[in-house]
Motif scaffolding. Structure first.
Motif, PDB file in Angstrom:
ATOM      1  N   GLY A  13       0.870  -1.291   0.341  1.00 56.80           N
ATOM      2  CA  GLY A  13       0.431  -0.262   0.089  1.00 56.80           C
ATOM      3  C   GLY A  13       0.871   0.919   0.248  1.00 56.80           C
ATOM      4  N   VAL A  14       2.062   1.126  -1.407  1.00 62.22           N
ATOM      5  CA  VAL A  14       3.103   2.660  -1.164  1.00 62.22           C
ATOM      6  C   VAL A  14       3.777   2.596  -2.441  1.00 62.22           C
ATOM      7  N   THR A  15       3.103   3.864  -2.789  1.00 60.29           N
ATOM      8  CA  THR A  15       3.592   4.210  -4.248  1.00 60.29           C
ATOM      9  C   THR A  15       4.418   3.742  -5.120  1.00 60.29           C
ATOM     10  N   PHE A  21      -1.293   3.927  -0.430  1.00 58.56           N
ATOM     11  CA  PHE A  21      -1.465   4.730  -0.774  1.00 58.56           C
ATOM     12  C   PHE A  21      -3.749   4.927   0.146  1.00 58.56           C
ATOM     13  N   ARG A  22      -4.193   5.449  -0.374  1.00 57.01           N
ATOM     14  CA  ARG A  22      -5.291   4.914   0.068  1.00 57.01           C
ATOM     15  C   ARG A  22      -6.849   5.416  -1.016  1.00 57.01           C
ATOM     16  N   PRO A  23      -7.574   4.688  -0.386  1.00 54.28           N
ATOM     17  CA  PRO A  23      -8.245   4.559   0.710  1.00 54.28           C
ATOM     18  C   PRO A  23      -7.687   3.469   2.102  1.00 54.28           C
ATOM     19  N   SER A  24      -7.214   3.703   3.241  1.00 53.55           N
ATOM     20  CA  SER A  24      -6.791   3.053   3.971  1.00 53.55           C
ATOM     21  C   SER A  24      -7.008   1.322   3.889  1.00 53.55           C
ATOM     22  N   ASP A  25      -8.319   1.455   3.294  1.00 51.92           N
ATOM     23  CA  ASP A  25      -8.998  -0.288   4.001  1.00 51.92           C
ATOM     24  C   ASP A  25      -9.128  -0.938   2.309  1.00 51.92           C
ATOM     25  N   TRP A  26      -7.918  -0.108   1.364  1.00 54.77           N
ATOM     26  CA  TRP A  26      -7.821  -1.400  -0.380  1.00 54.77           C
ATOM     27  C   TRP A  26      -7.587  -2.389  -0.471  1.00 54.77           C
ATOM     28  N   SER A  27      -7.016  -3.059   0.583  1.00 52.35           N
ATOM     29  CA  SER A  27      -6.621  -4.419   1.112  1.00 52.35           C
ATOM     30  C   SER A  27      -7.445  -5.339   0.855  1.00 52.35           C
ATOM     31  N   GLU A  28      -8.340  -4.652   2.132  1.00 49.07           N
ATOM     32  CA  GLU A  28     -10.044  -5.653   2.695  1.00 49.07           C
ATOM     33  C   GLU A  28     -10.312  -5.273   1.107  1.00 49.07           C
ATOM     34  N   ARG A  29     -10.607  -4.297   0.410  1.00 48.20           N
ATOM     35  CA  ARG A  29     -11.521  -4.386  -0.446  1.00 48.20           C
ATOM     36  C   ARG A  29     -11.000  -5.327  -1.789  1.00 48.20           C
ATOM     37  N   LEU A  30      -9.719  -5.132  -1.948  1.00 46.53           N
ATOM     38  CA  LEU A  30      -9.182  -6.040  -3.532  1.00 46.53           C
ATOM     39  C   LEU A  30      -9.386  -7.566  -2.644  1.00 46.53           C
ATOM     40  N   CYS A  64      -0.707  -4.433   2.558  1.00 48.62           N
ATOM     41  CA  CYS A  64      -0.841  -5.042   1.332  1.00 48.62           C
ATOM     42  C   CYS A  64      -1.145  -6.549   0.764  1.00 48.62           C
ATOM     43  N   VAL A  65      -1.435  -7.090   0.610  1.00 43.25           N
ATOM     44  CA  VAL A  65      -2.060  -7.906  -0.276  1.00 43.25           C
ATOM     45  C   VAL A  65      -1.043  -8.899  -0.526  1.00 43.25           C
ATOM     46  N   ILE A  66      -1.152 -10.340   0.013  1.00 45.94           N
ATOM     47  CA  ILE A  66      -0.356 -11.040  -0.531  1.00 45.94           C
ATOM     48  C   ILE A  66      -1.281 -11.886  -1.800  1.00 45.94           C
ATOM     49  N   VAL A  67      -0.754 -11.971  -2.472  1.00 49.10           N
ATOM     50  CA  VAL A  67      -1.273 -12.558  -3.998  1.00 49.10           C
ATOM     51  C   VAL A  67      -0.622 -14.283  -4.199  1.00 49.10           C
ATOM     52  N   HIS A  68      -0.676 -15.376  -3.694  1.00 53.91           N
ATOM     53  CA  HIS A  68      -0.627 -16.627  -4.478  1.00 53.91           C
ATOM     54  C   HIS A  68      -0.501 -17.416  -5.695  1.00 53.91           C
ATOM     55  N   CYS A  82      -5.179  -8.180 -10.156  1.00 51.14           N
ATOM     56  CA  CYS A  82      -4.298  -8.389  -8.998  1.00 51.14           C
ATOM     57  C   CYS A  82      -3.766  -7.641  -9.544  1.00 51.14           C
ATOM     58  N   MET A  83      -2.663  -7.952 -10.754  1.00 56.06           N
ATOM     59  CA  MET A  83      -1.403  -7.198 -10.989  1.00 56.06           C
ATOM     60  C   MET A  83      -1.539  -5.924 -11.698  1.00 56.06           C
ATOM     61  N   ASN A  84      -2.825  -6.032 -12.855  1.00 60.28           N
ATOM     62  CA  ASN A  84      -2.564  -4.853 -13.221  1.00 60.28           C
ATOM     63  C   ASN A  84      -3.812  -3.625 -12.245  1.00 60.28           C
ATOM     64  N   PHE A  85      -4.271  -3.546 -11.235  1.00 57.22           N
ATOM     65  CA  PHE A  85      -4.826  -2.657 -10.100  1.00 57.22           C
ATOM     66  C   PHE A  85      -3.251  -1.990  -9.566  1.00 57.22           C
ATOM     67  N   ALA A  86      -2.552  -3.227  -9.058  1.00 58.33           N
ATOM     68  CA  ALA A  86      -1.279  -2.836  -7.844  1.00 58.33           C
ATOM     69  C   ALA A  86      -0.029  -1.686  -9.784  1.00 58.33           C
ATOM     70  N   LYS A  87      -0.862  -1.852 -11.004  1.00 57.29           N
ATOM     71  CA  LYS A  87       0.011  -1.797 -12.039  1.00 57.29           C
ATOM     72  C   LYS A  87      -0.853  -0.144 -12.327  1.00 57.29           C
ATOM     73  N   ASP A  88      -1.752  -0.008 -12.227  1.00 59.20           N
ATOM     74  CA  ASP A  88      -2.908   1.311 -12.395  1.00 59.20           C
ATOM     75  C   ASP A  88      -2.958   2.258 -11.256  1.00 59.20           C
ATOM     76  N   ASN A  89      -2.351   1.917 -10.070  1.00 62.67           N
ATOM     77  CA  ASN A  89      -1.779   2.667  -9.223  1.00 62.67           C
ATOM     78  C   ASN A  89      -1.248   3.062  -8.743  1.00 62.67           C
ATOM     79  N   ASP A  90       0.281   2.565  -9.128  1.00 66.72           N
ATOM     80  CA  ASP A  90       1.165   2.495  -8.966  1.00 66.72           C
ATOM     81  C   ASP A  90       2.664   2.183  -7.986  1.00 66.72           C
ATOM     82  N   LEU A  91       1.448   0.932  -7.741  1.00 66.32           N
ATOM     83  CA  LEU A  91       2.007   0.790  -5.641  1.00 66.32           C
ATOM     84  C   LEU A  91       3.121  -0.368  -6.146  1.00 66.32           C
TER      85      LEU A  91
END
Length: 103
Positions: A13-15, A21-30, A64-68, A82-91
């Protein structure tokens, strides 16, 4: 971004510029969106728990989100989401657990 990882991928959750990264609950949402992608497929009530392939957590005080990598074999489009979410948000993305930062 990452093609076929050998171990878990951490979406932090860091660009790339170091901002939180906001919102603070982004990881639970994803992870909630990804809850249907699980071994054996979606089951009744599976939306009530996280998939073992996409888990929200906190590492070194950073959400963070751990993706297996098994998610790739189950559903490549879900992995790409998941990977595009990270890319699109510059994470920041890390193969394996990120190293603790020292000051």
């Amino acid at each position: 971004m990452l093609s076929t990882p050998a171990k878990e991928v951490y979406i932090l959750g860091v660009t790339l510029t170091g901002r939180q990264f906001r919102p603070s609950d982004w990881s639970e949402r994803l992870a909630g969106v990804m809850s249907q992608f699980r071994p054996g497929g979606p089951q009744p009530g599976s939306h009530l728990g996280y998939s073992p392939w996409c888990i929200p957590t906190s590492v070194n005080g950073v959400r963070c989100v751990i993706v297996h990598p098994d998610l790739i074999e189950y559903d490549r489009m879900a992995w790409d989401f998941c990977m595009n979410f990270a890319k699109d948000n510059d994470l920041q993305v890390s193969k394996g657990a990120p190293e603790p930062k020292t000051n």
